[in-house]
Design an enzyme around this catalytic site. Structure first.
Site, PDB file in Angstrom:
ATOM      1  CE1 TYR A  26      -9.478   1.995  -0.137  1.00 20.47           C
ATOM      2  CE2 TYR A  26      -9.312   0.905  -2.252  1.00 20.47           C
ATOM      3  CZ  TYR A  26      -9.037   1.584  -1.261  1.00 20.47           C
ATOM      4  OH  TYR A  26      -7.516   2.165  -1.417  1.00 20.47           O
ATOM      5  CE1 TYR A 154      -5.524   5.912  -1.817  1.00 28.83           C
ATOM      6  CE2 TYR A 154      -4.094   5.304  -3.594  1.00 28.83           C
ATOM      7  CZ  TYR A 154      -4.701   4.940  -2.450  1.00 28.83           C
ATOM      8  OH  TYR A 154      -4.753   3.663  -1.822  1.00 28.83           O
ATOM      9  CG  ASP A 255       2.919   8.363  -5.306  1.00 26.80           C
ATOM     10  OD1 ASP A 255       3.233   7.494  -6.112  1.00 26.80           O
ATOM     11  OD2 ASP A 255       1.870   8.307  -4.605  1.00 26.80           O
ATOM     12  CE  LYS A 284      -1.263   1.842  -8.670  1.00 25.41           C
ATOM     13  NZ  LYS A 284      -2.310   0.921  -8.213  1.00 25.41           N
TER      14      LYS A 284
END
Ligand code: PMP
Length: 436
Positions: A26, A154, A255, A284
């Site tokens: 980003y 997200y 998620d 992760k």
């Protein structure tokens, strides 16, 4: 002369080349924020090229739970490397993948029996979305091809995942016309330590009453909404949402890419509500943060439905599916978790962060402090200047990367009391010295 050669290579890391050619997450290519060159990472420390050692408060974005340079994960990768680093997964299989699938079936909530190994968190979400649509097709529902989800969520940066992220946070407007249109409902407001307000479930109920026949699945981050706001919510919302989905033929996709593997104080956040989702995404910390690997698990019911659709197969198969090196790292990381020390570690981290971070609530600039498991969040009244504040963190020997108004830490489970005390103290000191 080729432009690449215009940059001198110094003895160190070529920061000029980095700035001119290398995208970081980003960031702008025109005016990127500075990056700090790292030469080593060991335990809870990140060592910069300048020789400074920083206590890592980020676990490299939720992933490095057992610390950097962990001897048992190192050994597992080295052993695997001497046998094979990669082999295609189409038509072939191997011990590291089978062992990993066994461990995942064993550790995750009962009923999640089928495992798809994906390359990254976002890809595992894409796979979960595909699973849900194919399941509904298998059940004869051609129109159930939308997803319902929570605001502030997200789920990743690829198109399918982005289309279920909070529309504002993930800037849906930039990709107008390209994104599938999904259904967003208000996120719950009851916090984990408060009385549950049943009206939290109303927006979900109403949307499903109205459009349930078009919805394949509800996707959410259980208990903790991460990158969309670091919000914690009540387990009864999760249990209620699962019941609503079950009653209306809608699948629940949990998620757990950020919350999985102990971070919230349970091995999986779904355990706070005692539910088994129909589909679960993991990533992760799966490899202890060593390399990219993710997994999408589903129940037998979902797998049966997928097999019943016309294609008869799950339509996904990445080149690096089940990469043996990544599976070996994951097996070593999960073996460490299976020893069980993580629970005491996370409980201790939570206790200390609750005590220490509470001190930040006295600062005028702070809106709210909240802690759940090994996640500590200081929400500021105004967005922080990331470049400036990061300089101060580094000067004070800690690595923390805020976004917007959110200054948060998610330490490694192996952090000692003394190291965590240092991290919290320095964090609050830097915040107290910020202007404005
Ligand atoms: N889902 C959640 C809840 C996440 O936190 C993330 C990563 N921040 C993702 C999905 C995407 O994972 P990845 O960055 O590995 O694609």
């Amino acid at each position: 002369m080729n432009d690449k050669n215009a940059h001198p290579t110094t003895n160190g890391i070529d920061l000029e080349f980095d700035r001119d050619h290398l995208w970081h997450p980003y960031t702008s290519m025109k005016a990127p924020l500075p990056v700090y060159p790292v030469v080593n990472a060991d335990g809870v420390y990140i060592e910069l090229e300048t020789g400074e050692r920083l206590i890592d408060g980020m676990s490299s974005w939720w992933s490095v739970i057992h610390g950097y340079n962990n001897p048992s994960i190192n050994d597992a990768i080295q052993q695997q490397l001497s046998q094979m680093s990669h082999v295609m997964f189409g038509g072939l299989t191997h011990r590291p993948a089978v062992e990993l699938a066994k461990k995942l079936v064993d550790m995750t909530p009962k009923g999640l029996d089928k495992v798809f190994l994906a390359d990254s968190g976002s890809v595992s979400v894409e796979v979960a979305l595909k699973m849900a649509i194919q399941y509904q097709l298998g059940k004869g529902y051609k129109n159930r091809n939308k997803f319902i989800t929570l605001k502030h969520g997200y789920h990743g940066d690829t198109f399918g995942a982005m289309a279920v992220c909070d529309p504002k946070n993930s800037m849906h407007s930039l990709y107008d016309g390209m994104l599938p249109q999904n259904i967003f409902v208000d996120a719950p407001t009851s916090k984990p330590d408060q009385q549950f307000d049943p009206s939290d479930l109303e927006p979900l109920k109403q949307a499903i009453e109205l459009q349930g026949s078009e919805i394949a699945a509800l996707i959410l981050e259980p208990i903790v909404q991460g990158a969309g706001g670091m919000r914690f919510y009540h387990s009864e919302f999760l249990a209620g949402a699962k019941a609503i989905c079950d009653a209306s033929g809608i699948l629940l996709i949990a998620d757990e890419i950020a919350t999985g593997f102990g971070r919230t104080g349970k091995l999986f956040a779904c355990e706070h509500a005692n539910i088994t989702p129909d589909i679960m995404c993991l990533g992760k910390a799966l490899t202890g943060g060593y390399m990219t690997l993710a997994a999408t698990l589903c129940t037998d019911k979902v797998a049966q439905g997928i097999s019943d659709c016309d294609a008869g197969v799950l339509m996904h198969g990445p080149t690096f599916m089940g990469n043996p090196l990544a599976c070996a790292a994951a097996n070593a990381s999960l073996a460490l978790l299976q020893k069980g020390e993580w629970l005491q570690q996370v409980t201790q981290i939570e206790k200390l962060m609750k005590r220490e971070l509470a001190k930040a609530a006295d600062l005028n600039s702070v809106q709210e402090v909240r802690v759940l498991g090994a996640i500590g969040v200081i929400e500021m009244k105004k967005a922080v200047d990331v470049g400036e504040i990061q300089k101060a963190f580094v000067k004070n020997g800690i690595w923390v990367r805020p976004f917007g108004k959110l200054v948060y830490i998610m330490p490694q489970y192996i952090i000692t009391e003394e190291q965590l005390q240092f991290l919290c103290t320095k964090l609050i000191q830097v915040l107290s010295e910020q202007k404005g």
